[in-house]
Design a protein around this motif. Structure first.
Motif, PDB file in Angstrom:
ATOM      1  N   LEU A  98       6.457 -47.701  36.061  1.00  0.00           N
ATOM      2  CA  LEU A  98       5.463 -47.744  37.135  1.00  0.00           C
ATOM      3  C   LEU A  98       4.883 -46.347  37.310  1.00  0.00           C
ATOM      4  O   LEU A  98       5.588 -45.416  37.686  1.00  0.00           O
ATOM      5  N   ASP A  99       3.594 -46.207  37.031  1.00  0.00           N
ATOM      6  CA  ASP A  99       2.957 -44.893  37.075  1.00  0.00           C
ATOM      7  C   ASP A  99       1.992 -44.805  38.250  1.00  0.00           C
ATOM      8  O   ASP A  99       0.833 -45.214  38.148  1.00  0.00           O
ATOM      9  N   GLU A 100       2.463 -44.288  39.376  1.00  0.00           N
ATOM     10  CA  GLU A 100       1.612 -44.082  40.550  1.00  0.00           C
ATOM     11  C   GLU A 100       0.757 -45.316  40.828  1.00  0.00           C
ATOM     12  O   GLU A 100      -0.476 -45.226  40.935  1.00  0.00           O
ATOM     13  N   VAL A 101       1.422 -46.466  40.950  1.00  0.00           N
ATOM     14  CA  VAL A 101       0.692 -47.732  40.962  1.00  0.00           C
ATOM     15  C   VAL A 101      -0.143 -47.943  42.215  1.00  0.00           C
ATOM     16  O   VAL A 101      -0.968 -48.863  42.257  1.00  0.00           O
ATOM     17  N   THR A 102       0.038 -47.111  43.232  1.00  0.00           N
ATOM     18  CA  THR A 102      -0.780 -47.269  44.441  1.00  0.00           C
ATOM     19  C   THR A 102      -1.812 -46.161  44.611  1.00  0.00           C
ATOM     20  O   THR A 102      -2.568 -46.162  45.570  1.00  0.00           O
ATOM     21  N   SER A 103      -1.869 -45.212  43.673  1.00  0.00           N
ATOM     22  CA  SER A 103      -2.720 -44.037  43.885  1.00  0.00           C
ATOM     23  C   SER A 103      -4.212 -44.363  43.867  1.00  0.00           C
ATOM     24  O   SER A 103      -5.007 -43.627  44.448  1.00  0.00           O
ATOM     25  N   ALA A 104      -4.596 -45.465  43.217  1.00  0.00           N
ATOM     26  CA  ALA A 104      -6.014 -45.815  43.146  1.00  0.00           C
ATOM     27  C   ALA A 104      -6.421 -46.819  44.226  1.00  0.00           C
ATOM     28  O   ALA A 104      -7.564 -47.282  44.242  1.00  0.00           O
ATOM     29  N   LEU A 105      -5.506 -47.134  45.138  1.00  0.00           N
ATOM     30  CA  LEU A 105      -5.766 -48.156  46.148  1.00  0.00           C
ATOM     31  C   LEU A 105      -6.196 -47.540  47.475  1.00  0.00           C
ATOM     32  O   LEU A 105      -5.773 -46.439  47.832  1.00  0.00           O
ATOM     33  N   ASP A 106      -7.001 -48.305  48.218  1.00  0.00           N
ATOM     34  CA  ASP A 106      -7.281 -47.917  49.591  1.00  0.00           C
ATOM     35  C   ASP A 106      -5.980 -47.966  50.386  1.00  0.00           C
ATOM     36  O   ASP A 106      -5.111 -48.809  50.127  1.00  0.00           O
TER      37      ASP A 106
END
Length: 260
Positions: A179-187
């Motif tokens: 899991l690579d920063e799976v929330t970093s591109a989310l609002d």
């Protein structure tokens, strides 16, 4: 959905419980050393989180395990098989044991959600279309998107797309989920839903997880072990209650004071 649909068979006992091992791994980009003689291992079924400042080498480790890049020195072993160095055919077989969810969802925009999940199991694992679709629908239920099988990625929110990406990775029945920063591109309002899905997977399956994240609360919740990275090396490691509660190293304390 029952837990059994996600769990993997008990592995055959081996001489070591390690599923992943990096030995003296060094990776350079030009004159910059990203990983510097790195040694660490991950036991089967454990959840290990990598924390540390940007540029400390965390994502490079995941990219090495996915064979998206190669180490300059050292040995990487997965489930007792040497991933690097190894012949390309062997590398492809080992990589089937590893699934990855990226920062950006990388879904096929011209395919439905269902086909995004079934494409690789059919063409890589050789599953029948019916078997792959049954598996995909179970996973969509797991990630809370049972009603979106016929939708296109453009019809989904970012959080929904990331949950589809998680289901797609699990559809390959990997032994290891990266899991690579799976929330970093989310609002921000979408982050909690994705993290809740991952918490459910961590609690209800025996899949091994190696996670890079800046979500410290999530790391504390799901980790068996936390590794603090700096300048391509492990500065400190231990259970989350130690790393977040009583870190021994000043560099760890500095990092945590900046992000918590």
């Amino acid at each position: 959905m029952s837990v059994d649909t996600v769990k993997h068979p008990d592995p055959t006992p081996t001489a070591t419980p390690e599923l992943i091992r990096l030995e003296n791994v060094t990776k350079r980009f030009g004159g910059h050393t990203v990983l510097d003689g790195l040694d660490f291992s991950v036991a089967a079924g454990k959840h290990v989180t990598l924390i540390g400042p940007s540029g400390s080498g965390k994502t490079t480790i995941l990219r090495l395990l996915m064979t998206l890049t190669k180490p300059d020195e050292g040995i990487i072993t997965v489930d007792g098989d040497q991933l690097f160095p190894a012949p390309e055919k062997k590398v492809r077989e080992i990589r089937k044991k590893i699934g990855m969810v990226f920062q950006h969802f990388n879904l096929f925009p011209n395919m439905t959600v269902l086909r995004n999940i079934t494409e690789a199991p059919v063409h890589v694992l050789g599953l029948s279309k019916d078997e792959a679709e049954a598996r995909a629908r179970e996973l969509l239920d797991l990630v809370g998107l049972a009603d979106k099988a016929g939708a296109r990625p453009s019809q989904l929110s970012g959080g929904q797309q990331q949950r589809v990406a998680i289901a797609r990775a699990l559809a390959m029945r990997p032994q290891v989920l990266l899991l690579d920063e799976v929330t970093s591109a989310l609002d921000p309002e979408l982050v909690a839903g994705v993290l809740d899905v991952l918490r459910d997977i961590a609690r209800s399956t025996d899949i091994t997880m190696l996670c890079v994240t800046h979500e410290m609360g999530f790391a504390r919740d799901i980790s068996d072990q936390v590794l603090m990275f700096d300048a391509g090396r492990v500065v400190e490691s231990g259970p989350p209650e130690k790393i977040f509660g009583e870190p021994e190293q000043e560099r760890t304390r500095q990092f945590l004071s900046a992000v918590l």
